[in-house]
Design a protein around this motif. Sequence first.
Motif, mmCIF file in Angstrom:
data_model
loop_
_atom_site.group_PDB
_atom_site.id
_atom_site.type_symbol
_atom_site.label_atom_id
_atom_site.label_comp_id
_atom_site.label_asym_id
_atom_site.label_seq_id
_atom_site.Cartn_x
_atom_site.Cartn_y
_atom_site.Cartn_z
ATOM 1 N N GLY A 93 90.831 -74.021 30.918
ATOM 2 C CA GLY A 93 91.671 -74.591 30.104
ATOM 3 C C GLY A 93 91.647 -75.769 30.748
ATOM 4 N N GLY A 96 89.033 -78.222 29.769
ATOM 5 C CA GLY A 96 89.396 -78.474 27.943
ATOM 6 C C GLY A 96 90.818 -80.116 28.644
ATOM 7 N N VAL A 97 91.472 -79.811 29.505
ATOM 8 C CA VAL A 97 92.624 -80.445 29.627
ATOM 9 C C VAL A 97 91.610 -82.062 30.622
ATOM 10 N N LEU A 99 88.901 -82.236 30.448
ATOM 11 C CA LEU A 99 87.875 -83.633 29.632
ATOM 12 C C LEU A 99 88.604 -84.516 28.303
ATOM 13 N N ALA A 100 89.390 -83.828 27.896
ATOM 14 C CA ALA A 100 90.586 -84.888 27.161
ATOM 15 C C ALA A 100 90.882 -86.212 28.257
ATOM 16 N N ALA A 103 87.837 -88.499 28.531
ATOM 17 C CA ALA A 103 87.618 -88.634 27.193
ATOM 18 C C ALA A 103 88.169 -89.876 26.756
ATOM 19 N N VAL A 104 89.622 -89.810 27.400
ATOM 20 C CA VAL A 104 90.322 -91.073 27.172
ATOM 21 C C VAL A 104 90.416 -91.909 27.893
ATOM 22 N N LEU A 139 82.944 -80.337 23.734
ATOM 23 C CA LEU A 139 84.136 -80.637 22.957
ATOM 24 C C LEU A 139 83.278 -79.529 21.701
ATOM 25 N N LEU A 142 84.263 -76.099 23.390
ATOM 26 C CA LEU A 142 85.327 -75.960 23.838
ATOM 27 C C LEU A 142 86.017 -74.986 22.008
#
Lengths: 189, 621
Positions: A93, A96-97, A99-100, A103-104, A139, A142
């Motif tokens: 988890g 995932g956060v 990575l997001a 990425a942004v 991605l 995940l």
Amino acid sequence: MFGLISIAALSLTLVACVVHALATAGDRREAGGDSRPPEASRARRALDRCNAVAYVVLAASVLVLGWTGLVGAGFAGRALTGYPLLVHVGLGGVFGVALAVVAVLRAECCRFRPGASSGEPGFGTGRKLLFWVIAALGLAALLSTMCMMLPVFGTHDQRRLLEVHRYGGLLVLTATLGHVYLTFRSGRG
Amino acid sequence: MVLALCSDGDADAKDLPERLLTHSRSPYVHRVTLYDETGEAVSPEDFELRPWSPSATCGKCHPYETVGGGWHFNAGNAQVDPGRPGEPWILTDLVTGTQLPLSRRGWPGTYKPEQVGVTPWEMVQRFGRHLPGGGVGEPGAEEFAGPEARWQLSGPMEIDCLACHSLDRRYDHVARARQIEQQNLKWIPTVTSGIGTVRGAAKNLPADYDPLFNPDASQFGGPSIEYDDALFDANERVFFDISRRMSPERCYFCHTTRHAGDRAPERWEIDRDVHLAAGMICVDCHRNGLDHAIVRGYEGEPSSGDTPSSVHTLSCRGCHYGVDSDSGTRQSESVRGGRLGAPQADHPGLPPVHFEKLSCTTCHGGPLPTGRTRSVETSMAHGLGLASRHRGEELPPFIEEPVFLRDEDGVYTPHRILWPAFWGRLGEGAIQPIAPESVRHSAGEVLGGRARANPGQWQPLTEDEIAQTLKMLGQQGDDASEPVYVHGGAVYELDGNGEQLIARDHPQAAPYAWPFAHDVRPAARSLGAGGCAECHGDGSPFHFARVAIRGPAALGDAEGRPMHELQGKDAAELRAWAWSFRFRGWLKWTGFAASGVVGLVLLVYLLQGVGRVLRALGREE
């Protein structure tokens, strides 16, 4: 089989980093401390800090996920269970956060621009490439494991998703190791 | 099945050219002449009526020696791979508080009958009620003798082929038990088949009775036969209504289980095995050839034949999914399943690790686990099938199910367990069991009152009785060993003063556990059908159910032990897992949201990149 491939992939990554370090040792000395960023606004600095924290969290989570996944299961060719699985799922988890966020915040910096092949200072082609590899395969890793939690895919599909997760995760790990190495080499995040 | 093979093109039959064979899938009509043990034809008109012998009658076409090597008969054969542990015979003695698992197969945790002085004769007397004959019922010369053995008068207990193969609803299993009580062993097939009636008992015959001098045993109260003339045709042949596809009710006489106690459901509340409900029968999966090496149906089962894939595809996984042809393991699926139309379930949402860590029966076999294991009675252990006035009472031996334990491959499988309870002598680290009869003799009046009580008055042994008995045994033993009582997972001995009981651990006090598979439940009633928390929730029965510790004495932990202790699992780890499942929903949302963001970034920059490439190409043009 996956265990052997994992060992080979990690060994290759290690060798590539060492070879690269030796090959570029002279360049780095020449570069010296010239790669420091110019003065930035307060908001920009906060964003940079956030970026750096997310990057560290991402890298750390990938390393721990790789450790739990490979040592807990992959190398031994058995299923992941017990505490290693607990840590793996929990950090999944976080990964995932992180990575997001990364990425942004980094996508714009890692865009390939024509006529600027060396990119901005500190964001060479290698790091840009590895960033997009981490984003794409992260991605895959995940999403494949999230899909396995849905009561949709049967055993056969679950096994395929697991393979996607395993190999995607392994490539994310090797790409992250490479990215971290290049980041340390460049002296900035 | 022995008889029916005569009509079938069985591969083994090619080695028997001198025998009559039909090689047809249409059953052979078994209108046969009966033969006695010497091979002479039996006629109801004979002056001296002798019991018919399956070995001489059925053996005319179906080699008795080959059949006798089958799983139901070969427990004493050391050459036979015992395979995974199975249900033992349980030496039960209410007076001495004994429930000891016995097996001639040497399964770990069981004891060989001879270790507690149980001779083949006593095995037959105790357990013959649910033995189909052969094996221990036909002891070799070295096992023939015994202080109470009367084989020369009773005759052998031959394999009663009809016990399994008869389709005749008049076949009477219970008559076997009665004839064993009368020591009329070689008369059993005559009575159970209903072809004849036997009066008198071999047990009445004097030990020196010799039929050559006195052919009429009835003078001494011995057995005499009256054949049912109506069952013999004009050629003095009888019709055996038999099949290799016998009804499950035949198997159930020896393989019934039922829950006991207050929590036991009524008979009408229980569903049949899903396979039986679908119209299958036991032998659709538990198959065998002429050698009667019946497929037990578990993964990795050793195969004595040259067609292991045929055996391995008769396990749950093998039949539904296919297996590796050589090992029968779950690693590979190179041999197709789908036998008899077995469906291949999708198990949507079930992570594949479950197929590595759990046997199919964990989720689908036996009763669903509850907060406490259930007491179960079996035909072999409790003589189900025989009428008793004490059926409503819970009497030893105490068997509990379902207990989810890991097998030797580390795979969870539902087990039944028995906590051994017996008297023994502890010396050099090992406990040598003492025969219940010896304990009764040594304990004298301490247990005398119990010996005179009927089963309905049974009460658990008290601490005082155990201490007194240990004292008595101590007075009669040698100095090298110490008398102990094993019960409920502990070994009890007297303290230094010889007054108080003290308990300690010992490997031989561990429960004997054997896997079981039936009744199989359908998907909707499987464990986990209600969600992950059925096993992974805090306090889930799979790991946290209390395993009752029950034995014939009022000792030990009445609460029982949590399942995870027997599984060797760390409770903290299980609780941590259960705790993490509270956040599983959040994890899913977070994971999908993060995936969405990353996917969006990738899509945007991919499209930008593609657009730039297209623009560049356009400029070049």
